[in-house]
Design an enzyme around this catalytic site. Structure first.
Site, PDB file in Angstrom:
ATOM      1  N   GLN A 666       0.820  -1.209   0.000  1.00  0.00           N
ATOM      2  CA  GLN A 666       0.000   0.000   0.000  1.00  0.00           C
ATOM      3  C   GLN A 666       0.854   1.259   0.000  1.00  0.00           C
ATOM      4  OE1 GLN A 666      -3.506   0.314  -0.232  1.00  0.00           O
ATOM      5  NE2 GLN A 666      -2.996  -1.723  -0.939  1.00  0.00           N
ATOM      6  N   HIS A 669       1.626   3.089  -3.293  1.00  0.00           N
ATOM      7  CA  HIS A 669       0.580   3.757  -4.067  1.00  0.00           C
ATOM      8  C   HIS A 669       0.844   5.250  -4.189  1.00  0.00           C
ATOM      9  CE1 HIS A 669      -2.510   0.982  -5.300  1.00  0.00           C
ATOM     10  NE2 HIS A 669      -2.483   0.380  -4.122  1.00  0.00           N
ATOM     11  N   GLU A 735      -9.466   0.524   4.971  1.00  0.00           N
ATOM     12  CA  GLU A 735      -9.889   0.036   3.651  1.00  0.00           C
ATOM     13  C   GLU A 735      -9.547  -1.450   3.523  1.00  0.00           C
ATOM     14  OE1 GLU A 735      -9.014   0.987  -1.088  1.00  0.00           O
ATOM     15  OE2 GLU A 735      -7.586   1.631   0.446  1.00  0.00           O
ATOM     16  N   HIS A 736      -8.306  -1.800   3.818  1.00  0.00           N
ATOM     17  CA  HIS A 736      -7.847  -3.194   3.791  1.00  0.00           C
ATOM     18  C   HIS A 736      -7.397  -3.596   5.194  1.00  0.00           C
ATOM     19  CE1 HIS A 736      -6.898  -1.532  -0.295  1.00  0.00           C
ATOM     20  NE2 HIS A 736      -7.483  -2.655  -0.682  1.00  0.00           N
ATOM     21  N   ASP A 769      -6.998  -7.314  -4.842  1.00  0.00           N
ATOM     22  CA  ASP A 769      -6.904  -6.238  -5.826  1.00  0.00           C
ATOM     23  C   ASP A 769      -7.113  -6.750  -7.246  1.00  0.00           C
ATOM     24  OD1 ASP A 769      -6.607  -4.041  -4.279  1.00  0.00           O
ATOM     25  OD2 ASP A 769      -4.484  -3.714  -4.681  1.00  0.00           O
ATOM     26  N   HIS A 828     -54.816  11.860   4.361  1.00  0.00           N
ATOM     27  CA  HIS A 828     -54.324  10.495   4.523  1.00  0.00           C
ATOM     28  C   HIS A 828     -55.391   9.632   5.213  1.00  0.00           C
ATOM     29  CE1 HIS A 828     -50.464  12.220   3.514  1.00  0.00           C
ATOM     30  NE2 HIS A 828     -49.860  11.033   3.608  1.00  0.00           N
TER      31      HIS A 828
END
Length: 841
Positions: A666, A669, A735-736, A769, A828
């Site tokens: 990661q 990235h 996220e992971h 991934d 109603h």
């Protein structure tokens, strides 16, 4: 833009006044008069355009050189993305309650029919205030200007004159000088004389009077007040006259700056250009080059510079390259000086002055839309082919930078009030990015295909006849898509499809909530979806699979895939092949915010979609957030997005090599990637082994520079028990989430918040991934607390239904009537009563 003493409102008869008025600041021009008046306006930035009663293109007007535009409150939404300081909000006197809201949008408030008492303080705003009086009187106008300060009065030019004030007109000079006061016994005003656009060094210091300023404005020449000889028209006897460019007041309104163009031998009576000696810097160089252009001997190098176009062109390119290669402060200064010398020589040889260059810079600064700024392809190729003088940014880090390490903290030692800081990600200024993408989105919305093509050429460097490619898509050749790559894509597609197909609702949900009352829920595909695949020169078939497959198995009728084209206009064969597999119905060759805008609003060739999916850079993310909040777009998005992140939780059984590899997967990235290691009862030796592996493996990566920055901002959290580690992970909501635990499968039951979980030592995040079957489009930035990752249900919506029988209504009806009456909704209740009455017959 500083607020002027007064703002002249131009009418059709005012052309003769504009040169004098423009000396004192901007003039206000109604949009309908702009084309007629603009030739009389001396320079960019010296006028404001009132578009409040027109549909003129605000961006075009600002790009053409207007300092600002006046807009009505009804136009606020249409000017989204324009810098606040370039907008003036026009309000009627009856609308002053809206002043605070208008000041959020605009840098100034323009009140029609206001009074001198309308100030920023009285309105409670932090903005300049302009007031157009309901019934301005020439007899009291000068006093009104004084009383209004710091408010600026908007004065119709029909009331102004370059002559003396009278019962029907006010002298421009009198209006300008209304708030000016002198603290000198003789009533004179200290005045700095500056060379407009030539040098930062002043020409000299003189004095002005009411009479001299009036004369200067009327003649547009340098006119001052001599303390010995009275009115001094500069250059009247020597010929060294001055063209007056502008007059500026200081903040205390007791001294002036006259910006002039000096002619003749110079300003000083000693024959020097200034009273402080000769020019310096660029101004001195410009004068030297002008002199050499006029009298350099034939055959001299200087003469060749001016007469040999090929030589001068070569020298400019040579010096530019040497500047790019320079490294030390001294080298850069030396090479920049050489480049400026030859660049200015080129300008002087073509009759271009420093003033002309300054005006061009001013014009560029006024533009609110600009090209992306990438280099032209031939220069990008040249840089790519040329070995870098310094180490490449992603080369292995030198040893003196030290080991690549994460920060370490022991959780039980963290004070309670500091715990939340461990969960924070970098602050994302999404509002600022949304402001940047608004002009791009608005252009596609207004211009459709034409705007999309223009921005594809500008940003993606691809000149396309059409941005759309429709099926059938050509099958890539083996040369374009080797067999092993094709087989890998096929396997990934099959795995992802199998997992996502299993998520489809098998049958409608049907529940009888009470006898005769049956409630149902059934799924329907979202009809039209847009999937964004980042790329261009990159190859990202995995994202195309992760978004195309669930759209396909959900049954979406239209799947529009957007991806940036390559410079030749083509799409990568890998993405094209996935588009074939997943049943994509249209490929949009465009990237960035412009692709998102085409998704949201549609064009003549691009289908409008109902929901947008996919990752992207900050421009894509901001554009998605912008369009989802536009009710005209009627489009939703998959989820908010942020930098990629991983949390690895490891105990004593963890393999340091695997843990380090997962952290780095990661970290590579981007520099803003988030990496966290939660260590459970790790010994000092075990932790040291992991850190050593992070350093060793990172130094072997081609993107080590990126990993070094990301890892340096990342965190090791040491805890004593699995429960403490999982509690922290659930608070962080990664996220992971990767589990290197003795009993990883058993720990999954305790996971509350995560995008996707990777269970055990042999489940690297890379598998998810690419090809395990789960989706890699996941919530980041802590949004795993509220959002799921993309799945088949993301491409569907659920519709509920109810069927009530007569017997069911007999029982349910009274309940509904009671609740409706309690809420005061008689219609109603009546809808039930009439049916119950019918059943009672």
């Amino acid at each position: 833009m500083p607020a002027p003493i007064f703002l002249p409102l131009v009418d059709p008869t005012a052309a003769a006044l504009i040169p004098a008025l423009a000396l004192l600041g901007p003039v206000l021009v109604p949009a309908a008069l702009l084309d007629a008046v603009r030739p009389s306006i001396p320079k960019t930035g010296s006028y404001i355009v009132d578009v409040s009663a027109s549909d003129a293109d605000v961006v075009d007007i600002l790009n053409a050189g207007a300092a600002a535009v006046v807009v009505s409150s009804q136009q606020f939404l249409s000017v989204a993305g324009i810098p606040r300081e370039r907008l003036i909000a026009k309000l009627q006197a009856s609308e002053l309650a809206n002043a605070a809201a208008a000041a959020e949008v605009a840098g100034a408030i323009y009140i029609v029919g206001g009074t001198e008492k309308d100030t920023a303080k009285s309105l409670g705003v932090k903005a300049d205030v302009y007031v157009e009086l309901a019934s301005p009187s020439p007899a009291t106008l000068v006093e009104s200007i004084k009383a209004a300060r710091p408010t600026t009065l908007v004065i119709p030019t029909a009331l102004l004159t370059t002559g003396a004030s009278s019962a029907t007109h006010v002298s421009i000079a009198d209006a300008f000088l209304a708030p000016v006061v002198s603290d000198r016994p003789d009533g004179l005003f200290p005045t700095i004389v500056a060379s407009s656009g030539h040098s930062s060094r002043p020409l000299g210091m003189v004095y002005s009077s009411v009479e001299s300023v009036s004369e200067a404005i009327k003649t547009q020449k340098g006119v001052y007040q001599s303390r010995k000889h009275g009115l001094w028209r500069k250059g009247e006897t020597s010929g060294s006259v001055q063209d007056l460019v502008s007059i500026e007041l200081d903040c205390d309104t007791d001294s002036f700056v006259f910006n002039v163009v000096q002619h003749g031998t110079g300003f000083c009576h000693l024959g020097t250009p200034t009273c402080f000696g000769n020019w310096n810097g660029l101004a001195r160089l410009e004068d030297t080059l002008k002199s050499r252009l006029a009298d350099a001997p034939e055959g001299s190098y200087t003469k060749r510079i001016f007469t040999d176009e090929k030589l001068l062109r070569a020298k400019i390119m040579e010096e530019a390259e040497e500047l790019c290669d320079a490294q030390t402060k001294e080298e850069i200064a030396f090479e920049a000086a050489d480049l400026l010398y030859f660049s200015l020589a080129r300008a002087v040889s073509k009759g271009v002055s420093l003033k002309d260059i300054e005006l061009a810079l001013d014009a560029k600064a006024l533009k609110v839309t600009r090209r992306k700024g990438d280099a032209k392809p031939k220069w990008e190729e040249k840089v790519a082919d040329k070995p870098a003088a310094a180490p490449a940014p992603v080369a292995a880090a030198p040893a003196e930078e030290g080991p690549i390490r994460m920060r370490t903290t022991t959780l039980k030692e963290v004070p309670k009030e500091e715990y939340r800081s461990l969960l924070l990600r970098p602050v994302l200024n999404s509002l600022a990015m949304i402001d940047k993408v608004k002009p791009i989105v608005e252009r596609v919305r207004k211009e459709g295909d034409a705007g999309l093509k223009a921005m594809t050429k500008q940003f993606d460097r691809a000149d396309l006849s059409s941005n759309v490619q429709l099926p059938p898509f050509a099958t890539p050749t083996e040369a374009e898509l080797p067999k092993d790559v094709k087989a890998a894509i096929d396997q990934a597609y099959a795995n992802v499809k199998a997992f996502h197909a299993a998520q489809v609702d098998a049958a409608p949900l049907r529940v009888e909530t009470m006898p005769g009352v049956v409630c149902s829920r059934f799924a329907r595909p979202i009809q039209r979806v847009g999937i964004y695949v980042p790329g261009g020169t990159a190859i990202l078939p995995s994202t195309a699979i992760m978004l195309g497959v669930p759209a396909q198995v959900a049954g979406c009728k239209e799947i529009v895939l957007a991806t940036p084209p390559r410079p030749d206009g083509s799409i990568s064969p890998e993405v094209l092949y996935v588009a074939q597999l997943t049943g994509v119905t249209c490929i949009l060759k465009a990237g960035g915010a412009q692709a998102v805008a085409a998704f949201a609003y549609g064009t003549d060739t691009v289908p409008k979609v109902d929901k947008i999916f996919g990752p992207g850079n900050q421009w894509v993310t901001a554009a998605k957030m912008l369009v989802q909040n536009d009710t005209d777009a009627l489009v939703s998005i998959d989820m908010p997005a942020g930098p990629s992140e991983v949390l690895v939780i490891a105990d004593a059984t963890a393999n340091p090599v695997f843990v380090a590899a997962d952290l780095l997967s990661q970290a590579e990235h981007g520099v803003d990637s988030q990496v966290v290691l939660v260590g459970i009862s790790l010994t000092a030796e075990h932790l040291a082994a992991i850190e050593a592996e992070v350093d060793r493996q990172a130094l072997a990566l081609p993107r080590v520079a990126i990993a070094r920055v990301a890892i340096s901002k990342s965190l090791i959290v040491l805890v004593d028990t699995l429960e403490e580690g999982l509690d922290f992970s659930n608070d962080y909501a990664p996220e992971h989430l990767i589990m290197h635990l003795a009993d990883a499968p058993g720990a999954v039951a305790q996971v509350e918040n995560a995008g996707s979980v990777f269970v055990g030592a042999f489940s690297p995040e890379s598998c998810g991934d690419y090809a395990s079957g789960t989706n890699h489009t996941l919530p980041t930035n802590g949004y795993a607390r509220q959002f799921s990752g993309v799945n088949t249900l993301s491409f569907q919506k659920h519709i509920t239904s109810q069927e009530v029988t007569a017997d069911g209504l007999r029982v349910l009806g009274p309940v509904v009537v009671t609740l409706a009456e309690r809420e005061g909704l008689e219609a109603h209740a009546n809808a039930v009563r009439v049916r119950l009455a019918e059943l009672a017959k």
